[in-house]
Scaffold this motif. Structure first.
Motif, PDB file in Angstrom:
ATOM      1  N   ARG A   1      -3.670   4.992   6.444  1.00  0.00           N
ATOM      2  CA  ARG A   1      -4.031   3.712   5.796  1.00  0.00           C
ATOM      3  C   ARG A   1      -4.972   3.913   4.594  1.00  0.00           C
ATOM      4  N   GLN A   2      -5.547   5.121   4.472  1.00  0.00           N
ATOM      5  CA  GLN A   2      -6.398   5.390   3.297  1.00  0.00           C
ATOM      6  C   GLN A   2      -5.590   5.830   2.080  1.00  0.00           C
TER       7      GLN A   2
ATOM      8  N   LYS B   1      -8.354  -1.644   1.884  1.00  0.00           N
ATOM      9  CA  LYS B   1      -7.730  -2.987   1.836  1.00  0.00           C
ATOM     10  C   LYS B   1      -7.889  -3.618   0.451  1.00  0.00           C
TER      11      LYS B   1
ATOM     12  N   GLY C   1       0.820  -1.224   0.000  1.00  0.00           N
ATOM     13  CA  GLY C   1       0.000   0.000   0.000  1.00  0.00           C
ATOM     14  C   GLY C   1       0.842   1.255   0.000  1.00  0.00           C
TER      15      GLY C   1
ATOM     16  N   GLU D   1      -5.602  -1.970  -1.936  1.00  0.00           N
ATOM     17  CA  GLU D   1      -4.221  -2.426  -1.722  1.00  0.00           C
ATOM     18  C   GLU D   1      -3.961  -3.678  -2.548  1.00  0.00           C
ATOM     19  N   ARG D   2      -4.946  -4.575  -2.529  1.00  0.00           N
ATOM     20  CA  ARG D   2      -4.814  -5.827  -3.295  1.00  0.00           C
ATOM     21  C   ARG D   2      -4.768  -5.542  -4.792  1.00  0.00           C
TER      22      ARG D   2
ATOM     23  N   LYS E   1     -12.067   4.515   3.860  1.00  0.00           N
ATOM     24  CA  LYS E   1     -11.486   3.441   4.692  1.00  0.00           C
ATOM     25  C   LYS E   1     -11.988   2.068   4.265  1.00  0.00           C
ATOM     26  N   THR E   2     -13.271   2.001   3.924  1.00  0.00           N
ATOM     27  CA  THR E   2     -13.881   0.706   3.594  1.00  0.00           C
ATOM     28  C   THR E   2     -13.281   0.099   2.322  1.00  0.00           C
TER      29      THR E   2
END
Ligand SMILES: Cc1ncc(COP(=O)(O)O)c(C=O)c1O
Length: 342
Positions: free
Chosen positions: A44-45, A201, A20, A204-205, A197-198
Protein backbone atom coordinates in the motif's frame (compact mmCIF):
# COMPACT_ATOMS: atom_id res chain seq x y z
CA UNK A 1 0.45 -6.89 -22.95
CA UNK A 2 -1.34 -7.80 -26.16
CA UNK A 3 -2.86 -10.92 -24.53
CA UNK A 4 -4.18 -8.84 -21.64
CA UNK A 5 -5.44 -6.15 -23.99
CA UNK A 6 -7.29 -8.77 -26.07
CA UNK A 7 -8.97 -10.34 -23.04
CA UNK A 8 -9.58 -6.96 -21.34
CA UNK A 9 -11.45 -8.16 -18.29
CA UNK A 10 -14.01 -5.97 -16.55
CA UNK A 11 -11.52 -5.52 -13.72
CA UNK A 12 -8.90 -4.08 -16.09
CA UNK A 13 -11.27 -1.99 -18.18
CA UNK A 14 -12.85 0.02 -15.39
CA UNK A 15 -11.87 3.06 -13.42
CA UNK A 16 -11.49 3.37 -9.69
CA UNK A 17 -10.90 -0.35 -9.07
CA UNK A 18 -7.16 -0.11 -8.47
CA UNK A 19 -6.58 3.37 -7.08
CA UNK A 20 -2.87 3.82 -6.39
CA UNK A 21 -1.91 1.01 -8.75
CA UNK A 22 -2.92 -2.49 -9.84
CA UNK A 23 -2.92 -4.45 -6.58
CA UNK A 24 -0.95 -7.51 -7.82
CA UNK A 25 1.69 -5.15 -9.28
CA UNK A 26 2.09 -3.36 -5.96
CA UNK A 27 2.54 -6.74 -4.28
CA UNK A 28 5.05 -7.96 -6.87
CA UNK A 29 7.03 -4.71 -6.65
CA UNK A 30 7.13 -4.76 -2.84
CA UNK A 31 8.57 -8.29 -2.86
CA UNK A 32 11.05 -7.50 -5.63
CA UNK A 33 12.24 -4.25 -4.04
CA UNK A 34 12.95 -5.88 -0.73
CA UNK A 35 15.34 -8.45 -2.20
CA UNK A 36 16.75 -6.47 -5.13
CA UNK A 37 17.12 -3.02 -3.52
CA UNK A 38 16.74 -3.36 0.23
CA UNK A 39 13.66 -1.13 0.05
CA UNK A 40 11.41 -1.80 3.01
CA UNK A 41 7.71 -1.29 2.31
CA UNK A 42 4.23 -2.71 2.20
CA UNK A 43 2.31 -2.84 -1.09
CA UNK A 44 0.00 0.00 0.00
CA UNK A 45 3.05 2.31 0.22
CA UNK A 46 3.66 1.86 -3.51
CA UNK A 47 1.94 4.23 -5.96
CA UNK A 48 2.09 3.41 -9.62
CA UNK A 49 2.34 6.35 -12.02
CA UNK A 50 3.26 6.92 -15.64
CA UNK A 51 6.72 8.46 -15.20
CA UNK A 52 9.26 9.94 -12.82
CA UNK A 53 7.96 13.35 -13.86
CA UNK A 54 4.43 12.33 -12.91
CA UNK A 55 5.72 11.14 -9.51
CA UNK A 56 7.52 14.43 -8.99
CA UNK A 57 4.44 16.41 -9.90
CA UNK A 58 2.22 14.51 -7.42
CA UNK A 59 4.85 14.88 -4.70
CA UNK A 60 5.15 18.62 -5.35
CA UNK A 61 1.37 18.97 -5.38
CA UNK A 62 1.14 17.32 -1.99
CA UNK A 63 4.25 18.50 -0.19
CA UNK A 64 5.33 21.89 -1.43
CA UNK A 65 4.17 25.47 -1.59
CA UNK A 66 5.30 28.13 -4.06
CA UNK A 67 8.50 29.75 -2.87
CA UNK A 68 9.85 26.57 -1.23
CA UNK A 69 13.38 25.59 -2.09
CA UNK A 70 14.34 22.29 -3.74
CA UNK A 71 17.94 21.09 -3.82
CA UNK A 72 19.06 19.56 -7.10
CA UNK A 73 22.28 17.87 -8.15
CA UNK A 74 24.30 20.00 -10.57
CA UNK A 75 25.11 18.50 -13.03
CA UNK A 76 21.98 16.41 -12.78
CA UNK A 77 18.76 15.24 -14.39
CA UNK A 78 17.86 18.73 -15.62
CA UNK A 79 14.13 18.02 -16.00
CA UNK A 80 13.87 18.10 -12.20
CA UNK A 81 14.96 21.72 -11.85
CA UNK A 82 12.55 22.72 -14.59
CA UNK A 83 9.68 20.79 -13.01
CA UNK A 84 10.36 22.33 -9.59
CA UNK A 85 10.44 25.82 -11.09
CA UNK A 86 7.16 25.06 -12.81
CA UNK A 87 5.63 24.35 -9.41
CA UNK A 88 6.85 27.73 -8.16
CA UNK A 89 9.73 26.23 -6.22
CA UNK A 90 13.22 27.67 -6.25
CA UNK A 91 15.70 25.05 -7.49
CA UNK A 92 19.01 25.33 -5.60
CA UNK A 93 22.04 23.76 -7.27
CA UNK A 94 24.31 21.55 -5.18
CA UNK A 95 27.65 20.46 -6.65
CA UNK A 96 28.57 16.79 -7.17
CA UNK A 97 32.03 15.32 -6.62
CA UNK A 98 33.48 11.79 -6.40
CA UNK A 99 31.37 11.12 -3.28
CA UNK A 100 28.13 12.22 -4.95
CA UNK A 101 26.07 15.28 -4.04
CA UNK A 102 28.19 17.54 -1.83
CA UNK A 103 26.21 17.22 1.39
CA UNK A 104 27.84 19.14 4.23
CA UNK A 105 26.44 20.32 7.56
CA UNK A 106 25.95 23.71 5.90
CA UNK A 107 23.62 22.35 3.19
CA UNK A 108 20.89 25.02 2.84
CA UNK A 109 17.50 24.40 4.39
CA UNK A 110 14.96 23.35 1.75
CA UNK A 111 11.65 21.58 1.46
CA UNK A 112 13.15 18.75 -0.58
CA UNK A 113 16.32 17.39 -2.14
CA UNK A 114 16.26 15.37 -5.36
CA UNK A 115 19.13 12.85 -5.52
CA UNK A 116 20.33 9.86 -7.53
CA UNK A 117 22.34 8.23 -4.70
CA UNK A 118 23.14 4.80 -6.13
CA UNK A 119 24.47 6.02 -9.46
CA UNK A 120 24.52 9.76 -9.93
CA UNK A 121 23.03 11.06 -13.16
CA UNK A 122 25.20 11.96 -15.15
CA UNK A 123 28.55 11.45 -13.33
CA UNK A 124 27.91 7.83 -12.32
CA UNK A 125 29.32 8.19 -8.79
CA UNK A 126 27.73 6.74 -5.65
CA UNK A 127 26.65 8.87 -2.70
CA UNK A 128 29.15 7.86 0.00
CA UNK A 129 27.94 6.39 3.31
CA UNK A 130 29.11 9.52 5.09
CA UNK A 131 27.15 11.80 2.78
CA UNK A 132 24.08 9.51 2.86
CA UNK A 133 24.03 9.72 6.66
CA UNK A 134 24.51 13.48 6.49
CA UNK A 135 21.65 13.83 4.00
CA UNK A 136 19.27 11.76 6.15
CA UNK A 137 20.23 13.91 9.12
CA UNK A 138 19.62 17.09 7.06
CA UNK A 139 16.10 15.89 6.23
CA UNK A 140 15.34 14.85 9.80
CA UNK A 141 16.61 18.09 11.28
CA UNK A 142 14.84 20.43 8.87
CA UNK A 143 11.68 18.42 8.12
CA UNK A 144 12.89 18.11 4.54
CA UNK A 145 12.05 15.37 2.06
CA UNK A 146 14.59 13.36 0.11
CA UNK A 147 13.39 12.21 -3.30
CA UNK A 148 15.55 9.22 -4.16
CA UNK A 149 15.58 8.55 -7.91
CA UNK A 150 16.76 4.96 -8.31
CA UNK A 151 16.58 5.05 -12.11
CA UNK A 152 19.23 2.53 -13.23
CA UNK A 153 20.42 0.78 -10.08
CA UNK A 154 19.70 -2.72 -11.34
CA UNK A 155 22.29 -2.24 -14.07
CA UNK A 156 25.33 -2.82 -11.91
CA UNK A 157 28.24 -4.71 -13.44
CA UNK A 158 30.94 -4.96 -10.78
CA UNK A 159 30.97 -5.31 -7.02
CA UNK A 160 28.10 -5.78 -4.62
CA UNK A 161 24.72 -4.15 -5.30
CA UNK A 162 24.38 -0.84 -3.48
CA UNK A 163 21.22 -0.80 -1.35
CA UNK A 164 18.78 2.06 -1.74
CA UNK A 165 18.90 4.96 0.71
CA UNK A 166 15.23 4.28 1.55
CA UNK A 167 16.25 1.10 3.40
CA UNK A 168 18.41 3.00 5.91
CA UNK A 169 15.92 5.81 6.53
CA UNK A 170 14.51 5.49 10.03
CA UNK A 171 12.70 8.85 10.06
CA UNK A 172 10.40 8.31 7.07
CA UNK A 173 11.90 11.20 5.10
CA UNK A 174 12.86 9.32 1.91
CA UNK A 175 10.45 9.16 -1.02
CA UNK A 176 11.70 6.50 -3.40
CA UNK A 177 11.02 6.93 -7.13
CA UNK A 178 11.80 4.55 -9.96
CA UNK A 179 10.96 4.53 -13.67
CA UNK A 180 10.76 1.52 -15.98
CA UNK A 181 11.79 3.75 -18.88
CA UNK A 182 15.35 2.47 -18.60
CA UNK A 183 14.83 -1.00 -17.15
CA UNK A 184 12.28 -1.92 -19.81
CA UNK A 185 11.57 0.75 -22.41
CA UNK A 186 10.61 4.44 -22.36
CA UNK A 187 7.23 4.34 -24.13
CA UNK A 188 5.94 1.81 -21.58
CA UNK A 189 5.12 4.90 -19.42
CA UNK A 190 5.39 3.11 -16.10
CA UNK A 191 7.03 4.26 -12.88
CA UNK A 192 6.25 4.12 -9.19
CA UNK A 193 6.98 5.73 -5.84
CA UNK A 194 7.41 4.26 -2.39
CA UNK A 195 6.29 6.61 0.35
CA UNK A 196 5.80 6.45 4.13
CA UNK A 197 2.55 4.77 5.25
CA UNK A 198 1.24 8.02 6.71
CA UNK A 199 1.45 9.71 3.32
CA UNK A 200 0.17 6.92 1.07
CA UNK A 201 -3.55 7.78 1.09
CA UNK A 202 -3.01 11.50 0.49
CA UNK A 203 -0.62 10.74 -2.33
CA UNK A 204 -3.11 8.33 -3.89
CA UNK A 205 -5.47 11.30 -4.09
CA UNK A 206 -2.78 13.53 -5.61
CA UNK A 207 -2.01 10.90 -8.28
CA UNK A 208 -5.73 10.55 -9.01
CA UNK A 209 -6.23 14.31 -9.27
CA UNK A 210 -3.27 14.57 -11.62
CA UNK A 211 -4.67 11.69 -13.71
CA UNK A 212 -1.26 10.07 -13.86
CA UNK A 213 -2.22 6.39 -13.67
CA UNK A 214 -0.84 4.11 -16.42
CA UNK A 215 -3.30 1.74 -18.18
CA UNK A 216 -4.27 -1.21 -15.99
CA UNK A 217 -3.57 -3.89 -18.60
CA UNK A 218 0.01 -2.57 -18.87
CA UNK A 219 0.36 -2.71 -15.09
CA UNK A 220 -1.10 -6.23 -15.11
CA UNK A 221 1.39 -7.34 -17.76
CA UNK A 222 4.28 -6.06 -15.66
CA UNK A 223 2.84 -7.75 -12.56
CA UNK A 224 2.77 -11.10 -14.42
CA UNK A 225 6.23 -10.51 -15.88
CA UNK A 226 7.70 -9.94 -12.40
CA UNK A 227 5.75 -12.74 -10.69
CA UNK A 228 6.64 -15.31 -13.37
CA UNK A 229 10.36 -14.50 -13.21
CA UNK A 230 10.53 -12.86 -16.63
CA UNK A 231 11.61 -9.51 -15.22
CA UNK A 232 14.52 -10.95 -13.21
CA UNK A 233 15.64 -12.93 -16.27
CA UNK A 234 15.38 -9.81 -18.44
CA UNK A 235 17.54 -7.79 -16.02
CA UNK A 236 20.16 -10.59 -15.89
CA UNK A 237 20.24 -10.78 -19.68
CA UNK A 238 20.37 -7.03 -20.30
CA UNK A 239 22.97 -6.60 -17.58
CA UNK A 240 25.20 -9.08 -19.44
CA UNK A 241 24.69 -7.28 -22.75
CA UNK A 242 25.29 -3.80 -21.32
CA UNK A 243 28.33 -4.92 -19.33
CA UNK A 244 29.85 -6.27 -22.54
CA UNK A 245 29.05 -3.06 -24.45
CA UNK A 246 30.54 -0.96 -21.69
CA UNK A 247 33.71 -3.09 -21.62
CA UNK A 248 34.12 -2.85 -25.39
CA UNK A 249 33.55 0.90 -25.39
CA UNK A 250 36.05 1.47 -22.59
CA UNK A 251 38.62 -0.84 -24.25
CA UNK A 252 38.26 0.94 -27.58
CA UNK A 253 38.50 4.41 -26.05
CA UNK A 254 41.58 3.35 -24.10
CA UNK A 255 43.13 1.79 -27.20
CA UNK A 256 42.42 4.66 -29.56
CA UNK A 257 42.67 7.68 -27.27
CA UNK A 258 44.85 6.53 -24.35
CA UNK A 259 47.17 9.53 -24.67
CA UNK A 260 44.27 12.01 -24.51
CA UNK A 261 41.60 10.62 -22.20
CA UNK A 262 41.86 9.17 -18.72
CA UNK A 263 38.85 6.92 -18.07
CA UNK A 264 37.36 5.77 -14.79
CA UNK A 265 34.73 3.28 -15.96
CA UNK A 266 31.65 3.33 -13.77
CA UNK A 267 30.40 0.25 -11.95
CA UNK A 268 27.12 0.22 -13.84
CA UNK A 269 24.58 2.20 -15.78
CA UNK A 270 24.13 2.99 -19.44
CA UNK A 271 26.66 5.79 -19.95
CA UNK A 272 30.29 6.62 -19.38
CA UNK A 273 31.97 9.95 -18.75
CA UNK A 274 34.96 10.72 -20.94
CA UNK A 275 36.97 13.65 -19.51
CA UNK A 276 38.72 15.79 -22.12
CA UNK A 277 41.73 18.11 -21.80
CA UNK A 278 40.82 21.81 -21.55
CA UNK A 279 41.86 22.64 -25.13
CA UNK A 280 39.37 20.12 -26.61
CA UNK A 281 35.95 21.51 -25.72
CA UNK A 282 33.30 18.82 -25.35
CA UNK A 283 30.74 21.12 -27.03
CA UNK A 284 32.98 21.42 -30.11
CA UNK A 285 33.37 17.64 -30.24
CA UNK A 286 29.58 17.32 -30.06
CA UNK A 287 29.05 19.83 -32.90
CA UNK A 288 31.67 18.17 -35.09
CA UNK A 289 30.29 14.69 -34.30
CA UNK A 290 26.73 15.80 -35.12
CA UNK A 291 27.91 16.86 -38.58
CA UNK A 292 28.96 13.24 -39.05
CA UNK A 293 25.72 11.81 -37.63
CA UNK A 294 27.46 10.67 -34.46
CA UNK A 295 25.45 11.43 -31.35
CA UNK A 296 27.50 12.43 -28.30
CA UNK A 297 26.62 14.76 -25.43
CA UNK A 298 28.84 17.11 -23.46
CA UNK A 299 28.43 16.93 -19.67
CA UNK A 300 27.40 20.60 -19.81
CA UNK A 301 24.09 19.34 -21.24
CA UNK A 302 23.23 18.36 -17.64
CA UNK A 303 24.57 21.55 -16.03
CA UNK A 304 22.17 23.96 -14.41
CA UNK A 305 23.83 26.85 -12.62
CA UNK A 306 27.30 25.42 -11.98
CA UNK A 307 29.96 24.83 -14.64
CA UNK A 308 30.25 21.15 -15.57
CA UNK A 309 33.63 19.43 -16.10
CA UNK A 310 34.84 19.37 -19.71
CA UNK A 311 33.80 15.83 -20.63
CA UNK A 312 31.61 13.79 -22.94
CA UNK A 313 28.73 11.65 -21.70
CA UNK A 314 28.50 8.62 -23.95
CA UNK A 315 25.58 6.21 -23.97
CA UNK A 316 26.36 2.62 -24.88
CA UNK A 317 23.13 0.80 -24.08
CA UNK A 318 21.72 1.20 -27.58
CA UNK A 319 25.01 0.66 -29.40
CA UNK A 320 25.35 -2.85 -30.91
CA UNK A 321 28.78 -4.42 -30.35
CA UNK A 322 29.71 -4.34 -34.04
CA UNK A 323 29.26 -0.53 -34.13
CA UNK A 324 31.44 0.23 -31.13
CA UNK A 325 34.86 0.05 -32.78
CA UNK A 326 33.88 2.06 -35.90
CA UNK A 327 32.04 4.65 -33.78
CA UNK A 328 35.02 5.15 -31.50
CA UNK A 329 37.28 5.37 -34.58
CA UNK A 330 35.18 8.27 -35.90
CA UNK A 331 35.04 9.94 -32.51
CA UNK A 332 38.80 9.53 -32.03
CA UNK A 333 39.45 11.16 -35.43
CA UNK A 334 37.36 14.18 -34.38
CA UNK A 335 39.10 14.48 -31.00
CA UNK A 336 42.56 14.13 -32.59
CA UNK A 337 41.68 16.74 -35.21
CA UNK A 338 40.81 19.22 -32.46
CA UNK A 339 43.97 18.27 -30.54
CA UNK A 340 46.06 19.22 -33.59
CA UNK A 341 44.20 22.52 -34.05
CA UNK A 342 45.69 23.80 -30.84
C1 LIG B 1 17.84 10.29 -13.63
C2 LIG B 1 16.63 10.04 -14.46
N1 LIG B 1 15.49 9.68 -13.87
C3 LIG B 1 14.37 9.44 -14.61
C4 LIG B 1 14.38 9.55 -15.99
C5 LIG B 1 13.16 9.29 -16.84
O1 LIG B 1 12.03 9.27 -16.18
P1 LIG B 1 10.56 9.27 -16.81
O2 LIG B 1 10.63 9.17 -18.29
O3 LIG B 1 9.93 8.10 -16.15
O4 LIG B 1 9.99 10.57 -16.35
C6 LIG B 1 15.55 9.92 -16.63
C7 LIG B 1 15.53 10.06 -18.10
O5 LIG B 1 16.45 10.39 -18.75
C8 LIG B 1 16.69 10.16 -15.85
O6 LIG B 1 17.83 10.53 -16.44
Amino acid sequence: MSALARQMSFDLAGEGTHVGGYAPLRQALAAHLRTARGVVCEPRQILVVSSTRAALSSLCRLLTSPGDRGLVEDPGYFIVGRALADFGLEPVSVAVDEEGMVVTPSLPAARLAYVTPTHQMPLGVRLSDRRSAELLEWARRGDGWIIEDDYDSEFRYVGQPVAALQGSDTSGRVLYVRTFAKLLFPSLRLAFMVVPKTMAKALERAVFLNGHEPPLHVQAALADFIAEGGYAAHIRRVRRIYRRRQELLVDELNRQLHDIVDLHPPSGGMNIVVPLPAHIAAETVQAEAARQALHVRPLSYYAQRLAAPNALHLGFAALPERLIEPSVRRLAAIVRGLDLDR
